[in-house]
Write an enzyme that holds these catalytic residues in place. Structure first.
Site, short mmCIF file in Angstrom:
data_model
loop_
_atom_site.label_atom_id
_atom_site.label_comp_id
_atom_site.label_asym_id
_atom_site.label_seq_id
_atom_site.Cartn_x
_atom_site.Cartn_y
_atom_site.Cartn_z
N GLY A 166 -4.99 84.79 51.64
CA GLY A 166 -5.68 85.28 49.92
C GLY A 166 -6.73 84.86 48.58
CB ALA B 218 -0.77 86.01 49.64
CD GLU C 104 -4.05 85.86 56.15
OE1 GLU C 104 -4.87 85.39 56.36
OE2 GLU C 104 -4.14 86.11 55.15
CD GLU D 253 -7.40 87.78 52.13
OE1 GLU D 253 -6.31 87.64 51.81
OE2 GLU D 253 -7.66 88.88 52.65
N1 CO8 Z 1 2.51 80.34 48.58
C1 CO8 Z 1 3.54 80.06 48.33
N2 CO8 Z 1 3.61 78.47 47.95
C2 CO8 Z 1 3.41 77.85 48.90
C3 CO8 Z 1 1.59 78.21 49.29
C4 CO8 Z 1 2.07 79.61 49.51
N3 CO8 Z 1 0.76 80.53 50.49
N4 CO8 Z 1 0.93 76.86 50.33
C5 CO8 Z 1 1.36 75.97 49.52
N5 CO8 Z 1 2.55 76.56 48.87
C6 CO8 Z 1 4.06 75.45 48.37
C7 CO8 Z 1 4.32 74.60 49.39
O1 CO8 Z 1 5.61 75.66 49.95
C8 CO8 Z 1 4.62 73.47 48.44
O2 CO8 Z 1 5.79 73.82 47.68
P1 CO8 Z 1 7.01 73.02 48.04
O3 CO8 Z 1 6.84 71.40 47.22
O4 CO8 Z 1 7.74 73.61 46.64
O5 CO8 Z 1 7.77 72.62 48.78
C9 CO8 Z 1 3.12 73.14 47.97
O6 CO8 Z 1 2.64 74.59 47.99
C10 CO8 Z 1 2.33 71.81 48.15
O7 CO8 Z 1 2.13 72.40 50.25
P2 CO8 Z 1 2.77 71.58 51.20
O8 CO8 Z 1 3.91 70.50 50.86
O9 CO8 Z 1 2.99 72.54 52.15
O10 CO8 Z 1 1.39 71.23 51.03
P3 CO8 Z 1 0.72 70.17 52.68
O11 CO8 Z 1 -0.89 69.44 52.05
O12 CO8 Z 1 0.87 69.73 53.38
O13 CO8 Z 1 0.00 71.43 53.02
C11 CO8 Z 1 -1.75 74.03 53.89
C12 CO8 Z 1 -1.58 72.16 52.91
C13 CO8 Z 1 -2.15 73.36 54.95
C14 CO8 Z 1 -2.86 74.50 52.29
C15 CO8 Z 1 -0.28 74.23 53.03
O14 CO8 Z 1 0.05 74.22 51.88
C16 CO8 Z 1 0.41 75.65 54.32
O15 CO8 Z 1 -0.45 75.83 55.27
N6 CO8 Z 1 -0.21 76.70 53.05
C17 CO8 Z 1 -0.17 77.92 53.07
C18 CO8 Z 1 -0.97 78.71 53.60
C19 CO8 Z 1 -0.87 80.04 54.15
O16 CO8 Z 1 -0.43 80.16 55.26
N7 CO8 Z 1 -1.45 81.08 53.46
C20 CO8 Z 1 -1.83 82.08 53.90
C21 CO8 Z 1 -1.07 82.79 52.57
S1 CO8 Z 1 -0.34 85.03 53.41
C22 CO8 Z 1 -1.73 85.94 52.34
O17 CO8 Z 1 -2.23 84.64 51.87
C23 CO8 Z 1 -2.01 86.88 53.26
C24 CO8 Z 1 -2.82 87.68 51.48
C25 CO8 Z 1 -2.92 89.31 51.58
C26 CO8 Z 1 -1.62 89.48 51.37
C27 CO8 Z 1 -1.91 90.61 50.15
C28 CO8 Z 1 -0.66 91.77 50.54
C29 CO8 Z 1 -0.65 92.86 50.05
#
Ligand code: CO8
Length: 258
Positions: free
Chosen positions: A109, A66, A132, A112
């Site tokens: 997400g 998400a 998460e 999911e």
């Molecule tokens: N949301 C927003 N932006 C994201 C997300 C995300 N989930 N994942 C990556 N991005 C963005 C980064 O912020 C970055 O943007 P910017 O260049 O502007 O800083 C860009 O994508 C590239 O990402 P990275 O630089 O981090 O790339 P890496 O190759 O270094 O890392 C990863 C890749 C490991 C995938 C890393 O991006 C990461 O850990 N991402 C987050 C993963 C995460 O925690 N996902 C879970 C999110 S919470 C969720 O999904 C809950 C679902 C249910 C919600 C329902 C609500 C009711």
């Protein structure tokens, strides 16, 4: 075909292909993306020329979860009032089979979303996880329920409590994905699977999908009964007559409803 901002939509024969397309955010699933994916899937569901859908992302990420930036500052009242992400339920109401083609990250997400699809074809680069817990939250799009049903309690607890990612091989071994293929063949192989599904009777594939999904929501006794009723009902379809006649006559069937 409508134009979308966060996804690409195209057809490949009888297959409707939806590609998540927010490369700068690793296909993070914001609200706009949700609305577009569900709208595109509903449009394919209503199109009689389409027999199966494929949902995919990029080589680096199916979806990294998400959109954290969109959610970060919201209160619990905001989230509840908006019923955040309830719109994804629309995808589970699509009656045509939906294949997820997953390469790279399928996190939060994203994992999911893949699990909302009917089967997952994974590239050997795929990584699945529910991180998460690292953000101080838990799954919110059904992950705790679908993951547990797919891989069992031990692995689901491990993934939900530690945030550990599993690779494609472990995902296949655990029953989360149905096939693992070389990354450079992912889309072709997923389209092949979807084309095969689309070549069958849509009446029967709707029934098959409904029958399997019933296993997730009812008792064995009720599920078996439901399956039998669907089976009986299929004898009212031209495609059952054609499929069985073709077998007896040793020829390929030509299904009408496909
Ligand atoms: N949301 C927003 N932006 C994201 C997300 C995300 N989930 N994942 C990556 N991005 C963005 C980064 O912020 C970055 O943007 P910017 O260049 O502007 O800083 C860009 O994508 C590239 O990402 P990275 O630089 O981090 O790339 P890496 O190759 O270094 O890392 C990863 C890749 C490991 C995938 C890393 O991006 C990461 O850990 N991402 C987050 C993963 C995460 O925690 N996902 C879970 C999110 S919470 C969720 O999904 C809950 C679902 C249910 C919600 C329902 C609500 C009711």
């Amino acid at each position: 075909m409508s134009t979308y901002e966060n996804i690409l939509v195209e057809t490949r024969g009888e297959v409707g292909l939806i590609t998540l397309n927010r490369p700068k955010a690793l296909n993070a699933l914001n609200n706009a993306t949700m609305l577009e994916v569900v709208a595109a899937a509903e449009a394919f569901d209503a199109d009689p020329a389409i027999g199966c859908l494929v949902l995919t992302g990029s080589a680096k990420a199916f979806a990294a979860g998400a959109d954290i930036k969109e959610m970060a500052d919201r209160s619990s009242v905001d989230m509840d009032a908006a019923d955040w992400f309830a719109g994804w339920d629309g995808l589970t109401r699509v009656r045509k089979p939906l294949v997820a083609a997953v390469a790279g990250y399928a996190l939060g997400g994203g994992c999911e979303l893949a699990m909302m699809c009917d089967l997952i074809v994974a590239a050997d680069t795929a990584k699945f996880g529910q991180p998460e817990i690292n953000l101080g939250v838990i799954t919110g799009m059904g992950g705790s329920q679908r993951l547990t049903r797919a891989v069992g309690k031990a692995k689901a607890m491990d993934m939900m409590l530690t945030g550990r990612m599993i690779d494609a091989e472990e995902a296949e071994r655990s029953g989360l994905v149905s096939r693992v293929v070389p990354a450079d063949e992912l889309l072709d192989r997923a389209i092949d699977v979807a084309t095969l599904i689309a070549s069958r009777s849509q009446v029967a594939s709707r029934a098959a999908k409904e029958a399997v999904n019933t296993a997730f929501s009812t008792t064995l006794e009720q599920g078996v009964l439901h399956e039998r009723r669907l089976f009986h009902a299929l004898f009212g379809s031209e495609d059952q007559k054609e499929g069985m006649a073709a077998f007896v006559e040793k020829r390929e069937p030509t299904f009408r409803h496909r």
